[in-house]
Design a protein around this motif. Structure first.
Motif, PDB file in Angstrom:
ATOM      1  N   VAL A   1      12.246  -6.076  -5.248  1.00  0.00           N
ATOM      2  CA  VAL A   1      11.670  -5.719  -6.540  1.00  0.00           C
ATOM      3  C   VAL A   1      11.576  -4.199  -6.615  1.00  0.00           C
ATOM      4  O   VAL A   1      10.903  -3.569  -5.783  1.00  0.00           O
ATOM      5  N   ASN A   2      12.284  -3.625  -7.589  1.00  0.00           N
ATOM      6  CA  ASN A   2      12.276  -2.164  -7.776  1.00  0.00           C
ATOM      7  C   ASN A   2      12.670  -1.419  -6.501  1.00  0.00           C
ATOM      8  O   ASN A   2      12.058  -0.411  -6.133  1.00  0.00           O
ATOM      9  N   GLY A   3      13.649  -1.954  -5.801  1.00  0.00           N
ATOM     10  CA  GLY A   3      14.165  -1.281  -4.620  1.00  0.00           C
ATOM     11  C   GLY A   3      13.377  -1.518  -3.356  1.00  0.00           C
ATOM     12  O   GLY A   3      13.718  -0.974  -2.307  1.00  0.00           O
ATOM     13  N   LYS A   4      12.296  -2.302  -3.436  1.00  0.00           N
ATOM     14  CA  LYS A   4      11.492  -2.609  -2.257  1.00  0.00           C
ATOM     15  C   LYS A   4      11.487  -4.099  -1.993  1.00  0.00           C
ATOM     16  O   LYS A   4      11.560  -4.908  -2.921  1.00  0.00           O
ATOM     17  N   VAL A   5      11.404  -4.453  -0.723  1.00  0.00           N
ATOM     18  CA  VAL A   5      11.323  -5.859  -0.334  1.00  0.00           C
ATOM     19  C   VAL A   5       9.857  -6.289  -0.418  1.00  0.00           C
ATOM     20  O   VAL A   5       8.974  -5.620   0.148  1.00  0.00           O
ATOM     21  N   VAL A   6       9.603  -7.390  -1.119  1.00  0.00           N
ATOM     22  CA  VAL A   6       8.233  -7.878  -1.269  1.00  0.00           C
ATOM     23  C   VAL A   6       8.149  -9.314  -0.766  1.00  0.00           C
ATOM     24  O   VAL A   6       9.114 -10.077  -0.832  1.00  0.00           O
ATOM     25  N   VAL A   7       6.971  -9.671  -0.262  1.00  0.00           N
ATOM     26  CA  VAL A   7       6.693 -11.023   0.225  1.00  0.00           C
ATOM     27  C   VAL A   7       5.309 -11.421  -0.283  1.00  0.00           C
ATOM     28  O   VAL A   7       4.511 -10.557  -0.691  1.00  0.00           O
ATOM     29  N   PRO A   8       4.981 -12.713  -0.258  1.00  0.00           N
ATOM     30  CA  PRO A   8       3.626 -13.130  -0.649  1.00  0.00           C
ATOM     31  C   PRO A   8       2.581 -12.501   0.264  1.00  0.00           C
ATOM     32  O   PRO A   8       2.864 -12.150   1.407  1.00  0.00           O
ATOM     33  N   PRO A   9       1.344 -12.337  -0.195  1.00  0.00           N
ATOM     34  CA  PRO A   9       0.284 -11.749   0.636  1.00  0.00           C
ATOM     35  C   PRO A   9       0.084 -12.543   1.923  1.00  0.00           C
ATOM     36  O   PRO A   9       0.231 -13.761   1.954  1.00  0.00           O
ATOM     37  N   GLY A  10      -0.235 -11.833   2.997  1.00  0.00           N
ATOM     38  CA  GLY A  10      -0.443 -12.489   4.277  1.00  0.00           C
ATOM     39  C   GLY A  10      -0.978 -11.521   5.303  1.00  0.00           C
ATOM     40  O   GLY A  10      -1.210 -10.329   5.017  1.00  0.00           O
ATOM     41  N   ASN A  11      -1.134 -12.000   6.522  1.00  0.00           N
ATOM     42  CA  ASN A  11      -1.660 -11.186   7.610  1.00  0.00           C
ATOM     43  C   ASN A  11      -0.507 -10.450   8.293  1.00  0.00           C
ATOM     44  O   ASN A  11      -0.006 -10.861   9.336  1.00  0.00           O
ATOM     45  N   TYR A  12      -0.104  -9.344   7.674  1.00  0.00           N
ATOM     46  CA  TYR A  12       1.045  -8.592   8.181  1.00  0.00           C
ATOM     47  C   TYR A  12       0.660  -7.236   8.746  1.00  0.00           C
ATOM     48  O   TYR A  12       1.502  -6.556   9.342  1.00  0.00           O
ATOM     49  N   GLY A  13      -0.605  -6.804   8.524  1.00  0.00           N
ATOM     50  CA  GLY A  13      -1.005  -5.483   8.987  1.00  0.00           C
ATOM     51  C   GLY A  13      -0.164  -4.399   8.326  1.00  0.00           C
ATOM     52  O   GLY A  13       0.212  -4.508   7.147  1.00  0.00           O
ATOM     53  N   PRO A  14       0.193  -3.345   9.075  1.00  0.00           N
ATOM     54  CA  PRO A  14       0.998  -2.256   8.502  1.00  0.00           C
ATOM     55  C   PRO A  14       2.508  -2.520   8.541  1.00  0.00           C
ATOM     56  O   PRO A  14       3.295  -1.646   8.158  1.00  0.00           O
ATOM     57  N   VAL A  15       2.905  -3.722   8.994  1.00  0.00           N
ATOM     58  CA  VAL A  15       4.332  -3.991   9.168  1.00  0.00           C
ATOM     59  C   VAL A  15       5.121  -3.873   7.862  1.00  0.00           C
ATOM     60  O   VAL A  15       6.215  -3.282   7.857  1.00  0.00           O
ATOM     61  N   PRO A  16       4.647  -4.400   6.708  1.00  0.00           N
ATOM     62  CA  PRO A  16       5.432  -4.231   5.479  1.00  0.00           C
ATOM     63  C   PRO A  16       5.719  -2.769   5.143  1.00  0.00           C
ATOM     64  O   PRO A  16       6.838  -2.426   4.728  1.00  0.00           O
TER      65      PRO A  16
END
Length: 327
Positions: free
Chosen positions: A159-174
């Motif tokens: 989305v708009n040049g960025k990879v997006v995923v549903p909210p979750g426990n990812y910390g700073p990884v995204p």
């Protein structure tokens, strides 16, 4: 009394002056001219290379998933084993373990965190995510990376040049993965990977060459019939040009089910190839085997004019007064 072969060696041929260097250099010159002319007319049969920039641009979700596996230690090189690290993913035999780690690679640091720390010097927005990740325990880092990888594979989209995923426990990884994606798209990732102040030239291509190992290379190779189970090495990456046909026999060995399905396929195939070479090299000294050429009689087909001549036919001699010599 001389044999028929001795007579023909002596009488049927004569020595003439020759300049082999002249023939050698003239032949070499002709070949060079032909190569240059043909290269100018048809170009070099090379396929467009697979680069980090092209893969990140064309496959952003897959690129982030690959980079995430470097963080959680499950990437192709991250879990490879010797000579890169202590992983077990590609350990084929005890000999590989004995060889030791002589090209040490820490995929998490060398492929992801170190390039991002270099990028952070010109983009400080990366620094908070880096500090948060590096200050966490290793178990927490792996949990974040595993959760993000699973979300990418199931729901990742651009989305708009960025990879997006549903909210979750990812910390700073995204944030880290999107920064890695932007670094890859910019073309700067290649430079960050090869930069090494510990070598004389300050550049080391090892990390750059290994970064795309795994799914990216397999996905690029499959349509071109270049994977191992497709007899890949004998095919050309450019349609219409010959492949490495001289590798047919080694490739054939890899297709044997008990070799192809073995975790030590490379070690087995190389061992079989070495044994075959050893048998051929020692042919003159192996009893029975050294008689096979005589039993097959192939030499009689090669020298058929000589062996098909009636035994009573006299050799064609030259006059004893004919001049012979070398000048």
């Amino acid at each position: 009394m001389a044999t028929r072969m001795d007579d023909e060696m002596v009488h049927d041929y004569r020595y003439v002056p020759e300049d082999f260097m002249k023939h050698l250099m003239s032949t070499l010159g002709i070949i060079i001219v032909l190569v240059l002319v043909l290269a100018g007319l048809f170009g070099v049969p090379e396929k467009q290379p697979l680069t980090i920039k092209s893969y990140a641009t064309q496959n952003p979700v897959a690129f982030e998933a690959m980079a995430t596996r470097d963080l959680n230690g499950q990437g192709r090189i991250a879990n490879y084993g010797p000579p890169y690290n202590n992983g077990t993913g590609n350990v084929e035999s005890g000999l590989q373990k004995l060889s030791g780690i002589w090209h040490p690679i820490n995929a998490e640091q060398d492929f992801i965190l170190h390039p991002l720390s270099m990028a952070a010097t010109i983009n400080p927005q990366i620094s908070p995510a880096l500090r948060a990740f590096e200050s966490a325990s290793r178990a927490q880092q792996i949990l974040w990376a595993n959760n993000y990888e699973a979300a990418l594979l199931a729901h990742g989209q651009v989305v708009n040049g960025k990879v997006v995923v549903p909210p979750g426990n990812y910390g700073p990884v995204p944030a880290l993965m999107n920064a890695t994606l932007q670094l890859g798209k910019s073309g700067l990732m290649s430079g960050a990977l090869i930069r090494n102040p510990n070598v004389v030239t300050r550049f080391n291509n090892q990390n750059y060459q290994l970064f795309l190992q795994g799914d990216p290379l397999h996905q690029a190779a499959a349509p071109l019939q270049l994977k191992g189970e497709q007899w890949g090495i004998i095919h050309s990456a450019v349609p219409g040009y010959p492949g490495a046909w001289w590798m047919t026999i080694p490739t054939w060995i890899y297709q044997w089910p008990w070799v192809a399905n073995s975790p030590a396929a490379d070690a087995i195939a190389l061992s079989i190839g070495f044994i075959i070479w050893l048998i051929l090299a020692l042919t003159p000294w192996i009893p029975g085997w050294n008689r096979v050429p005589r039993y097959l009689g192939v030499y009689k087909l090669i020298w058929k004019d000589f062996y098909h001549r009636p035994p009573t036919e006299a050799p064609t001699g030259k006059s004893e007064t004919q001049t012979r010599g070398i000048s």
